[in-house]
Design an enzyme around this catalytic site. Structure first.
Site, short mmCIF file in Angstrom:
data_model
loop_
_atom_site.label_atom_id
_atom_site.label_comp_id
_atom_site.label_asym_id
_atom_site.label_seq_id
_atom_site.Cartn_x
_atom_site.Cartn_y
_atom_site.Cartn_z
N CYS A 60 32.35 45.82 -33.40
CA CYS A 60 31.82 45.82 -34.76
C CYS A 60 30.35 46.19 -34.74
CB CYS A 60 32.10 44.51 -35.48
SG CYS A 60 31.54 43.03 -34.61
N ARG A 61 29.48 45.33 -35.25
CA ARG A 61 28.10 45.78 -35.47
C ARG A 61 27.20 45.62 -34.26
NH1 ARG A 61 28.31 42.39 -40.86
NH2 ARG A 61 29.26 43.96 -42.22
#
Lengths: 221, 221
Positions: free
Chosen positions: B178-179
């Site tokens: 993800c981030r």
DNA sequence: TCGTCATTCAATTATTCTGTTGAATGACGA
DNA sequence: TCGTCATTCAACAGAATAATTGAATGACGA
């Protein structure tokens, strides 16, 4: 605010560190401590501040895990907690240097009114080199090195520091320099070398100043 | 205090940058902006904050030269000013990680309990993908996915994990990202997939680091 | 040219930070 | 054990920062 999920709690921890860096006096203290351990009194004298004030800022830095305290006789000696502090300092400065137009202006003014607090001065370096006591490395990219460097210096770009250090005599002190007093590369080189067990210091300033002082410059063959 | 020599003025500039990093919300905003440009409104929605509040924090970040603003139609799109911001963020995090006992506690208590398996490094993932051994899923929201993702990755937002897994080959390993290293979504995705009988691991870090490493990035069609 | 709407500004209050003072702590040396 | 002295604590006033509210800007599209 009272209910914090783990993500927010983490960001708060990071913010504590950044906040501790967010004061000019504390940054100056960190640069002093980067030179070596200091007592509260010595720091206060160096920075011209009341002792209690320095003590409180040191507490803030300690809470953030930036400095470590160790008692030594009557004194408490403070020092940087580890090398990662120097690289955090360097990257904050890198952001400021690249982005704040005002910094350029200040730096130019600073060259005229420089005071004494850089690790190795040019004069000192000349003596050390004459006596063969240090290895001098130029951490700029090869193209800049080719255009002129301190005679006898070895070109070791930042990315090659680690490889180079493995073949270097770990007992011999290294002096690193790059583009000037506000260039981050020599800071990072020193941090890297120290974490690899070498003894390393920075030159007070860099190549442009060396040449400007009328000192000999060597060109690539 | 009123009379400042150039050196102190310089430290003040550095302090502005560090101070701007010294607030949990602003750090969260920076992590968001590391994913790509965002409007004030989009950021506010993402972080659950009033628009005016976000706007003011953005001004603080802009004054520090951390973010840049650019008008795009009705919106003003903010983005990180340059790569040095990410490395400043990373080194602040490094200091916090190494030194703050509480961070360890939080990390162990929340993150590591959910992921006992070794995360996949970027290099390892590239080999696995080249050999076709894994399915890579990007668990960020579609808008972030559209702005750039790992080539070949499938966008499976958190809420759709369960539905997606029913049509997926349960014998094939999944790598979720993800981030970034502190983003919880990939942890939750891995936990969900494992409880559904799949073999799943996390990528060590996330999209901004992938891009920063100079690896290829695919945009939405 | 005008209305719309994303964004910014201004003003307020609550909170936190800074620097100063003077007293308290606590380790060392006698 | 006691005095000394480097350091820390406690408490204060002044300054800066944070979040909230509501109004003002100003660029776009019609």
């Amino acid at each position: 605010m009272s209910i914090r999920n783990p993500k927010q709690a983490l960001y708060e921890q990071f913010a504590i560190v950044a906040k501790a860096l967010g004061h000019p006096l504390r940054l100056e203290m960190i640069e002093q401590l980067a030179q070596g351990a200091r007592s509260v009194e010595a720091l206060a004298a160096k920075l011209g501040q009341p002792i209690a004030n320095i003590s409180q800022h040191l507490q803030a830095l300690r809470r953030a895990g930036i400095v470590a305290a160790e008692r030594d006789g009557k004194f408490v000696r403070y020092s940087l907690a580890d090398e990662s502090v120097l690289s955090a300092f360097a990257s904050v400065r890198a952001v400021a240097e690249r982005r704040l137009a005002e910094v350029d202006r200040i730096v130019r003014g600073y060259f005229e009114a420089r005071d004494q607090m850089r690790p190795v001065s040019r004069d000192e370096l000349q003596v050390l080199m004459r006596d063969g006591l240090v290895t001098v490395i130029d951490v700029r990219p090869p193209d800049e090195f080719a255009l002129g460097h301190v005679p006898g210096a070895i070109n070791v770009p930042l990315g090659e520091i680690e490889a180079w250090s493995q073949n270097a005599d770990a007992g011999r002190e290294v002096v690193a320099y790059c583009r000037g007093p506000w260039c981050v590369m020599s800071f990072e080189a020193v941090a890297a070398l120290r974490s690899l067990g070498h003894s390393a210091r920075r030159l007070e300033d860099g190549m442009p100043e060396w040449k400007a002082a009328g000192l000999p410059v060597e060109m690539a063959a």
